[in-house]
Design an enzyme around this catalytic site. Structure first.
Site, PDB file in Angstrom:
ATOM      1  CG  PHE A  95      50.593  42.022  13.309  1.00 38.99           C
ATOM      2  CD1 PHE A  95      51.285  41.145  14.143  1.00 38.99           C
ATOM      3  CD2 PHE A  95      49.613  42.831  13.864  1.00 38.99           C
ATOM      4  CE1 PHE A  95      51.004  41.080  15.501  1.00 38.99           C
ATOM      5  CE2 PHE A  95      49.318  42.774  15.222  1.00 38.99           C
ATOM      6  CZ  PHE A  95      50.025  41.902  16.049  1.00 38.99           C
ATOM      7  CG  ASP A  96      55.611  39.472   7.751  1.00 40.92           C
ATOM      8  OD1 ASP A  96      55.332  39.824   6.594  1.00 40.92           O
ATOM      9  OD2 ASP A  96      56.173  38.394   8.016  1.00 40.92           O
ATOM     10  CG  LEU A  97      49.777  37.376   5.749  1.00 38.06           C
ATOM     11  CD1 LEU A  97      48.718  37.331   6.849  1.00 38.06           C
ATOM     12  CD2 LEU A  97      49.135  37.666   4.394  1.00 38.06           C
ATOM     13  CB  VAL A 156      54.903  42.185  14.957  1.00 37.38           C
ATOM     14  CG1 VAL A 156      55.111  40.756  15.451  1.00 37.38           C
ATOM     15  CG2 VAL A 156      54.621  43.129  16.121  1.00 37.38           C
TER      16      VAL A 156
END
Length: 216
Positions: free
Chosen positions: A8-10, A165
Site C-alpha cells: 500500500f501507498d500511504l 495499491v
C-alpha cells in the site's frame, strides 16, 4: 483474485493527508518569500517525492529544493504529521487481509520514520508485516526503489503474487518497473486519466471496490 502480498501507498491511499501536507508546503514556500494560495497546486505535492515537486513547480535548484524540504519538515514533523485522517473502511480492509493470511506492506515515498509514526498514531501499525519508505537523507525517494525494497524483503520470486495499491502514477510506474500488478484508487489524489496513462492493472473507484479486488 488472490494476491499473497499487498503493498500500500500511504498518502491518498490509506489516509487523507491534505491539511498537514499543504500547510507544511506553504510554510516551506514562505521561507523563500513565496505565498501560494492555489490549493490545486499545493495538492499536487501529495504523493510524489517532495524534491521533484519543489523543482517541477517552482524551478528550484537542488540546493534550494533540499532547503525547502528542511523547512517543510520543521512544521510537518511536529504538527503536519497528525493533520491527517484515515479513509473510512481502510482499517476494515486491512483487518480482512490479515485474517485471510495475506502479507501487508507499506511502500511510501514518505520517510520511513514519519510513516511509522502515522501508522502508530492511527493504530494501524499492527496490520503491517513490513514498512518501507524513503530516508531523511534523500535516498530511496523513487517509488520503484521502495517497491523493489519491499519485494526483496519478502524473498518471494513469483512476482504474480504481489500487487501495489496507490493513487498516483508513480505508484503504477513503480509497480510495473518491478514486474508486479497495480491497483489505482480514484478516491485519492490521482485522476482516472493519470492512472490509465500510467497503465494501472486495475482501477478501484472506492474502498469497497478495492476490497472486492483484493479479497475475492
Amino acid at each position: 483474485m488472490k494476491y499473497e502480498y499487498v503493498l500500500f501507498d500511504l498518502d491518498g491511499t490509506l489516509t487523507d493527508p491534505e491539511e498537514g501536507i499543504t500547510k507544511s508546503i506553504r510554510y516551506a514556500l514562505a521561507s523563500f518569500g513565496i505565498e501560494e494560495c492555489d490549493r490545486s497546486k499545493l495538492r499536487s505535492f501529495i504523493g510524489p517525492p517532495l524534491k521533484s515537486s519543489f523543482q517541477d513547480f517552482y524551478g528550484m535548484s537542488d540546493e534550494n529544493a533540499d532547503l525547502a524540504i528542511a523547512r517543510y519538515r520543521e512544521r510537518f514533523a511536529d504538527k503536519g504529521l497528525y493533520e491527517n485522517t484515515v479513509y473510512p473502511g481502510v482499517e476494515k480492509l486491512l483487518a480482512s487481509l490479515k485474517e485471510a493470511g495475506i502479507s501487508v506492506a507499506l511502500a511510501t515515498s514518505k520517510p520511513t520514520v514519519y510513516a511509522l509514526r502515522i501508522l502508530e498514531h492511527f493504530d494501524l501499525d499492527g496490520y503491517f508485516d513490513f514498512v518501507l519508505g524513503s530516508e531523511l537523507d534523500g535516498t530511496r525517494t523513487a517509488k520503484a526503489d521502495v517497491v523493489a525494497g519491499v519485494v526483496a524483503h519478502f524473498a518471494e520470486t513469483d512476482r504474480a503474487k504481489f500487487v501495489m495499491v496507490g493513487d498516483r502514477s508513480h505508484d503504477m510506474v513503480g509497480a510495473r518497473s518491478n514486474g508486479i500488478d497495480s491497483i489505482g484508487v480514484l478516491y485519492g489524489y490521482g485522476s482516472r486519466e493519470e492512472l490509465v496513462e500510467s497503465k494501472a492493472t486495475y482501477i478501484a473507484e472506492s474502498i469497497d471496490g478495492l476490497s472486492r479486488l483484493l479479497c475475492n
